[in-house]
Design a protein around this motif. Sequence first.
Motif, mmCIF file in Angstrom:
data_model
loop_
_atom_site.group_PDB
_atom_site.id
_atom_site.type_symbol
_atom_site.label_atom_id
_atom_site.label_comp_id
_atom_site.label_asym_id
_atom_site.label_seq_id
_atom_site.Cartn_x
_atom_site.Cartn_y
_atom_site.Cartn_z
ATOM 1 N N VAL A 225 0.767 -1.168 -0.013
ATOM 2 C CA VAL A 225 -0.026 -0.094 -0.112
ATOM 3 C C VAL A 225 0.920 1.254 0.117
ATOM 4 C CG1 VAL A 225 -1.757 1.422 1.185
ATOM 5 C CG2 VAL A 225 -1.760 -1.098 1.353
ATOM 6 N N LEU A 226 0.594 2.175 -0.944
ATOM 7 C CA LEU A 226 1.299 3.525 -0.986
ATOM 8 C C LEU A 226 0.298 4.730 -0.525
ATOM 9 C CD1 LEU A 226 3.639 4.648 -3.655
ATOM 10 C CD2 LEU A 226 1.830 5.966 -2.958
ATOM 11 N N ALA A 227 0.828 5.507 0.268
ATOM 12 C CA ALA A 227 -0.006 6.572 0.498
ATOM 13 C C ALA A 227 0.600 7.922 -0.313
ATOM 14 C CB ALA A 227 0.149 6.985 2.207
ATOM 15 N N GLY A 228 -0.264 8.482 -0.925
ATOM 16 C CA GLY A 228 0.207 9.508 -1.800
ATOM 17 C C GLY A 228 -0.516 10.977 -1.877
ATOM 18 N N SER A 229 -0.176 11.847 -2.465
ATOM 19 C CA SER A 229 -0.654 13.206 -2.674
ATOM 20 C C SER A 229 -0.408 13.912 -3.786
ATOM 21 C CB SER A 229 -0.556 13.983 -1.245
ATOM 22 O OG SER A 229 -1.259 15.293 -1.407
ATOM 23 N N ALA A 230 -1.070 14.511 -4.394
ATOM 24 C CA ALA A 230 -0.948 15.037 -5.648
ATOM 25 C C ALA A 230 -1.038 16.592 -5.857
ATOM 26 C CB ALA A 230 -1.715 14.475 -6.709
ATOM 27 N N ALA A 231 0.055 17.289 -6.315
ATOM 28 C CA ALA A 231 0.120 18.755 -6.565
ATOM 29 C C ALA A 231 0.436 18.972 -8.200
ATOM 30 C CB ALA A 231 1.130 19.301 -5.768
ATOM 31 N N ASP A 232 0.580 20.140 -8.678
ATOM 32 C CA ASP A 232 0.887 20.263 -10.123
ATOM 33 C C ASP A 232 2.019 19.770 -10.560
ATOM 34 O OD1 ASP A 232 -1.447 21.902 -10.484
ATOM 35 O OD2 ASP A 232 -0.465 23.807 -9.912
ATOM 36 N N THR A 233 3.208 19.961 -9.858
ATOM 37 C CA THR A 233 4.533 19.103 -10.359
ATOM 38 C C THR A 233 5.065 18.126 -9.512
ATOM 39 O OG1 THR A 233 5.897 21.088 -9.313
ATOM 40 C CG2 THR A 233 5.116 21.450 -11.370
ATOM 41 N N VAL A 234 4.382 17.724 -8.365
ATOM 42 C CA VAL A 234 4.770 17.103 -7.496
ATOM 43 C C VAL A 234 3.813 15.645 -6.990
ATOM 44 C CG1 VAL A 234 5.994 16.764 -5.235
ATOM 45 C CG2 VAL A 234 6.317 18.854 -6.332
ATOM 46 N N PHE A 235 4.556 14.522 -7.018
ATOM 47 C CA PHE A 235 3.799 13.643 -6.316
ATOM 48 C C PHE A 235 4.487 13.099 -4.961
ATOM 49 C CE2 PHE A 235 2.999 8.697 -6.231
ATOM 50 C CZ PHE A 235 1.886 8.636 -5.961
ATOM 51 N N TYR A 236 3.587 13.316 -3.898
ATOM 52 C CA TYR A 236 4.153 12.989 -2.637
ATOM 53 C C TYR A 236 4.156 11.496 -2.317
ATOM 54 C CZ TYR A 236 4.016 18.347 -2.475
ATOM 55 O OH TYR A 236 4.246 19.497 -2.617
ATOM 56 N N VAL A 237 5.070 10.949 -1.595
ATOM 57 C CA VAL A 237 4.733 9.460 -1.161
ATOM 58 C C VAL A 237 5.154 9.733 0.232
ATOM 59 C CG1 VAL A 237 5.586 7.032 -1.210
ATOM 60 C CG2 VAL A 237 5.408 8.395 -3.288
ATOM 61 N N SER A 238 4.246 9.331 1.347
ATOM 62 C CA SER A 238 4.412 9.461 2.511
ATOM 63 C C SER A 238 4.934 8.301 3.386
ATOM 64 C CB SER A 238 2.966 9.512 3.290
ATOM 65 O OG SER A 238 2.410 10.805 2.919
ATOM 66 N N GLY A 239 5.794 8.500 4.196
ATOM 67 C CA GLY A 239 6.271 7.392 5.066
ATOM 68 C C GLY A 239 5.264 7.132 6.021
ATOM 69 N N SER A 240 5.170 5.972 6.645
ATOM 70 C CA SER A 240 4.455 5.487 7.540
ATOM 71 C C SER A 240 4.339 5.673 9.093
ATOM 72 C CB SER A 240 4.125 3.828 7.530
ATOM 73 O OG SER A 240 5.334 3.264 8.002
#
Length: 349
Positions: A225-240
């Motif tokens: 499972v990957l926890a992510g978040s999206a912005a215009d130029t960035v894909f963020y991947v959260s640590g747990s």
Amino acid sequence: MSNARATHLSRRGILAAGGALGLGAVLAACGDDDAKSGGSDKETAAARKSGPWTFKDDRGTTVKLDKIPANIVAFVGVGAALHDYGISVKGVFGPTKLKNGKPDVQAGDMDISKVTILGNTWGQFNIEKYAALAPDVLLTTTFDAAGTLWYVPEESKDKIAKLAPSAAVSMYDRQLTTPLQRMWELAESLGADMTAATVTDAKKRFEAASERLRKAAKARPEIKVLAGSAADTVFYVSGSNLSVDLEYYKALGVNFVEPSAAALKASGGWYENLSWENADKYPADIIMMDDRSATIQPADITEATWKALPAVKAGQVISRSPEPILSYDKCVPMVESLAKAIESAKKVS
């Protein structure tokens, strides 16, 4: 998403990437604590409603008032949680109303037409409106070890502090069950009936959902499972680590994709910034995406690398609430959604 909104994300720092997630303590123990402070004694409840009010928050600050606060101003998510426990607030700040006038996801079931909105975005807080409410107390959360009041602007925090005392529930580096219990205690101190069927039933449903997730994770350890978040130029991947929801899910056995410590370092341990060209860096079977209105939602992501991700192609993308509304009722769907996704997921990574 506009550049302004992307900037908004960066200013929000720790949560820009959806970096608040987490597995909690033994549910039975929480149940014992709840029973001890359940407020079932009518005389105690009556005394609480008429007598002085004291609450020690997660900063170690004790707020003392002559009576239970009537004019409560709160961060919108705190107001939403208190609403679920039958406590009303007079004013809110933080993401409350969308551009189309509908409630933001963080407003929960509150009727936003009946509260004064002091600010709807990061940095907004109308001090004049706040003063006009004659606030008894300001209630919010905190996302760092220093106890910084969430969504209270740094530049005006001293002026705000002079108008009323504040109390905060910590969302930093602990499992979800801990802030849930603290919000329960806060609501109870404010006069909520914690023996109401809707309240006790929601807690039981949360415990059942948690057990379902534990069993799903144990049965499907291969599902990443990957926890992510999206912005215009960035894909963020959260640590747990650090995030209350992810720490809780991890403790229940969920197999999270983990950016390296070095990659997380720049954000203080919360997330890794990836360009959209590198959105496929971490193989995953399920992707949980930040549901907050300041982020780009999955249906609106146009990047080719996103659309090519195996989990996206398989339709294995679910929503995630990095700032969960801290009532058991609102946390049940979050836990159930992840449990269902793991139970039915195809191995695509």
